[in-house]
Design a protein around this motif. Structure first.
Motif, PDB file in Angstrom:
ATOM      1  N   PHE A 115       0.746  -0.911   0.054  1.00  0.00           N
ATOM      2  CA  PHE A 115       0.134  -0.109  -0.183  1.00  0.00           C
ATOM      3  C   PHE A 115       0.853   1.208   0.016  1.00  0.00           C
ATOM      4  N   ARG A 116       1.919   1.013   1.076  1.00  0.00           N
ATOM      5  CA  ARG A 116       2.659   2.482   0.265  1.00  0.00           C
ATOM      6  C   ARG A 116       3.422   2.414  -0.346  1.00  0.00           C
ATOM      7  N   GLU A 117       3.734   1.680  -1.323  1.00  0.00           N
ATOM      8  CA  GLU A 117       4.147   2.201  -2.228  1.00  0.00           C
ATOM      9  C   GLU A 117       3.458   2.580  -3.903  1.00  0.00           C
ATOM     10  N   LEU A 118       2.216   3.224  -3.005  1.00  0.00           N
ATOM     11  CA  LEU A 118       1.790   3.878  -4.270  1.00  0.00           C
ATOM     12  C   LEU A 118       1.894   5.512  -4.097  1.00  0.00           C
ATOM     13  N   LEU A 119       2.536   5.741  -2.651  1.00  0.00           N
ATOM     14  CA  LEU A 119       3.038   7.227  -2.190  1.00  0.00           C
ATOM     15  C   LEU A 119       3.648   7.367  -3.153  1.00  0.00           C
ATOM     16  N   PRO A 120       4.736   6.798  -3.858  1.00  0.00           N
ATOM     17  CA  PRO A 120       6.270   7.584  -5.016  1.00  0.00           C
ATOM     18  C   PRO A 120       5.399   7.988  -6.535  1.00  0.00           C
ATOM     19  N   PRO A 121       4.545   6.960  -6.636  1.00  0.00           N
ATOM     20  CA  PRO A 121       3.644   7.334  -8.064  1.00  0.00           C
ATOM     21  C   PRO A 121       3.010   8.954  -7.581  1.00  0.00           C
ATOM     22  N   LEU A 122       2.426   8.543  -6.446  1.00  0.00           N
ATOM     23  CA  LEU A 122       1.321   9.571  -5.875  1.00  0.00           C
ATOM     24  C   LEU A 122       2.263  11.048  -6.291  1.00  0.00           C
ATOM     25  N   HIS A 123       3.377  11.120  -5.783  1.00  0.00           N
ATOM     26  CA  HIS A 123       4.281  12.424  -5.558  1.00  0.00           C
ATOM     27  C   HIS A 123       5.103  12.573  -7.359  1.00  0.00           C
ATOM     28  N   GLU A 124       5.027  11.974  -7.598  1.00  0.00           N
ATOM     29  CA  GLU A 124       5.264  11.895  -9.136  1.00  0.00           C
ATOM     30  C   GLU A 124       4.306  12.809  -9.550  1.00  0.00           C
ATOM     31  N   VAL A 125       2.843  12.430 -10.148  1.00  0.00           N
ATOM     32  CA  VAL A 125       2.101  12.639 -10.519  1.00  0.00           C
ATOM     33  C   VAL A 125       1.495  14.247  -9.942  1.00  0.00           C
ATOM     34  N   THR A 126       1.847  14.207  -8.853  1.00  0.00           N
ATOM     35  CA  THR A 126       1.642  15.583  -8.215  1.00  0.00           C
ATOM     36  C   THR A 126       2.322  16.479  -8.660  1.00  0.00           C
ATOM     37  N   LYS A 127       3.499  16.457  -9.013  1.00  0.00           N
ATOM     38  CA  LYS A 127       4.901  16.931  -9.252  1.00  0.00           C
ATOM     39  C   LYS A 127       4.230  17.685 -10.788  1.00  0.00           C
ATOM     40  N   ILE A 128       4.145  16.720 -11.623  1.00  0.00           N
ATOM     41  CA  ILE A 128       3.056  17.176 -12.732  1.00  0.00           C
ATOM     42  C   ILE A 128       2.479  18.175 -12.647  1.00  0.00           C
ATOM     43  N   ARG A 129       1.389  17.239 -12.207  1.00  0.00           N
ATOM     44  CA  ARG A 129      -0.176  18.680 -11.691  1.00  0.00           C
ATOM     45  C   ARG A 129       0.390  20.141 -10.987  1.00  0.00           C
ATOM     46  N   ASN A 130       1.154  20.164 -10.474  1.00  0.00           N
ATOM     47  CA  ASN A 130       1.621  21.371 -10.321  1.00  0.00           C
ATOM     48  C   ASN A 130       2.409  21.870 -11.258  1.00  0.00           C
ATOM     49  N   LYS A 131       3.591  21.082 -12.414  1.00  0.00           N
ATOM     50  CA  LYS A 131       3.809  22.172 -13.489  1.00  0.00           C
ATOM     51  C   LYS A 131       3.069  22.446 -14.441  1.00  0.00           C
ATOM     52  N   LEU A 132       1.995  21.214 -14.815  1.00  0.00           N
ATOM     53  CA  LEU A 132       0.670  21.751 -15.663  1.00  0.00           C
ATOM     54  C   LEU A 132      -0.155  23.058 -14.888  1.00  0.00           C
ATOM     55  N   ALA A 133      -0.033  23.084 -14.209  1.00  0.00           N
ATOM     56  CA  ALA A 133      -1.188  24.230 -13.804  1.00  0.00           C
ATOM     57  C   ALA A 133      -0.717  25.179 -13.420  1.00  0.00           C
ATOM     58  N   HIS A 134       0.458  25.530 -13.115  1.00  0.00           N
ATOM     59  CA  HIS A 134       1.520  26.866 -12.969  1.00  0.00           C
ATOM     60  C   HIS A 134       2.741  27.531 -13.958  1.00  0.00           C
ATOM     61  N   ASP A 135       2.189  26.577 -14.638  1.00  0.00           N
ATOM     62  CA  ASP A 135       3.255  26.993 -16.020  1.00  0.00           C
ATOM     63  C   ASP A 135       3.104  26.878 -16.975  1.00  0.00           C
ATOM     64  N   LEU A 136       2.789  28.405 -17.941  1.00  0.00           N
ATOM     65  CA  LEU A 136       2.043  28.309 -18.830  1.00  0.00           C
ATOM     66  C   LEU A 136       2.974  27.808 -20.356  1.00  0.00           C
ATOM     67  N   MET A 137       4.226  27.101 -19.857  1.00  0.00           N
ATOM     68  CA  MET A 137       4.256  26.624 -21.032  1.00  0.00           C
ATOM     69  C   MET A 137       4.640  25.119 -21.454  1.00  0.00           C
ATOM     70  N   LYS A 138       4.455  24.800 -20.369  1.00  0.00           N
ATOM     71  CA  LYS A 138       4.231  23.743 -20.277  1.00  0.00           C
ATOM     72  C   LYS A 138       2.875  23.193 -20.864  1.00  0.00           C
ATOM     73  N   SER A 139       2.294  22.163 -21.797  1.00  0.00           N
ATOM     74  CA  SER A 139       1.358  21.545 -22.129  1.00  0.00           C
ATOM     75  C   SER A 139       1.352  20.271 -23.387  1.00  0.00           C
ATOM     76  N   SER A 140       2.078  19.145 -22.190  1.00  0.00           N
ATOM     77  CA  SER A 140       1.990  18.074 -22.406  1.00  0.00           C
ATOM     78  C   SER A 140       2.844  17.212 -21.967  1.00  0.00           C
ATOM     79  N   ILE A 141       2.587  15.816 -21.043  1.00  0.00           N
ATOM     80  CA  ILE A 141       2.588  15.837 -20.470  1.00  0.00           C
ATOM     81  C   ILE A 141       3.816  13.906 -20.862  1.00  0.00           C
ATOM     82  N   LYS A 142       5.275  14.047 -20.782  1.00  0.00           N
ATOM     83  CA  LYS A 142       5.808  12.845 -21.695  1.00  0.00           C
ATOM     84  C   LYS A 142       5.588  11.515 -20.933  1.00  0.00           C
TER      85      LYS A 142
END
Length: 199
Positions: A115-142
């Motif tokens: 169950f704890r192994e869910l945490l690292p992917p969650l952090h990774e997704v949150t990091k991308i979410r924050n980039k997309l939400a706060h950076d106009l230049m980012k418009s895609s996910i690689k």
């Protein structure tokens, strides 16, 4: 909730600002220069917005929908430890999930570890979410931005990676399909635990 998180060592308070902020004001120029400056300020950022395609907007929308689903599932589970969880930012919700994992009585250590192994992917997704939400230049996910999420899904469903993900050519679409798969797996894992607690 703050007291509980303090005891578990997860709560971090931001230091308060000690100095007063000041604003530096521009000296007005000619009406023509001021008009030109005004137009530049209004138009600033529009070039990145115009550069977005219908496809990139669709993929961004899909990504945020998956993140909203994850947040909804977190809210549903974590109300048992924090009735105000819905008002917290995603990062704080993940911190609360860590606290939940520490106090929840799993049947055995391997179940807790899984169950704890869910945490690292969650952090990774949150990091991308924050980039997309706060950076106009980012418009895609690689896909290369999701190595932890990819490893998590591969470990649990190698057939999906080999038979579905590898057949998708567009990298951004591939990333969204991977995130959708993770979102579903996340929902299933949380549902197993949610079945056992009073909500």
């Amino acid at each position: 909730m703050e007291k509980l998180l303090n005891k578990l060592g997860y709560y971090k308070k931001k230091p308060q600002r000690k100095s007063t902020l000041t604003i530096a004001y521009r000296v007005p120029e000619s009406p023509e220069k001021n008009s030109q400056r005004f137009i530049e300020i209004v138009a600033e950022g529009n070039k990145w917005f115009k550069a977005r395609t219908k496809e990139s907007n669709a993929n961004t929308g899909m990504f945020f929908s998956i993140v909203l689903l994850i947040e909804h599932k977190l809210n549903h589970l974590l109300t048992c430890v924090d009735p105000e969880i819905e008002n917290l930012m995603l990062g704080k919700k993940i911190d609360t999930l860590k606290s939940f994992i520490n106090i929840y009585e799993f049947e055995d250590r391997s179940e807790k570890k899984e169950f704890r192994e869910l945490l690292p992917p969650l952090h990774e997704v949150t990091k991308i979410r924050n980039k997309l939400a706060h950076d106009l230049m980012k418009s895609s996910i690689k896909l290369k931005e999701l190595p932890i999420t990819l490893a998590y899904v591969r470990k649990r469903d190698k057939d999906f990676i080999d038979n579905v993900l590898t057949n998708i050519e567009d990298d951004s679409e591939k990333s969204c399909v991977l995130l959708a798969k993770f979102g579903f797996m996340f929902s299933v894992e949380l549902a197993h635990v949610a079945m056992t607690v009073e909500l």
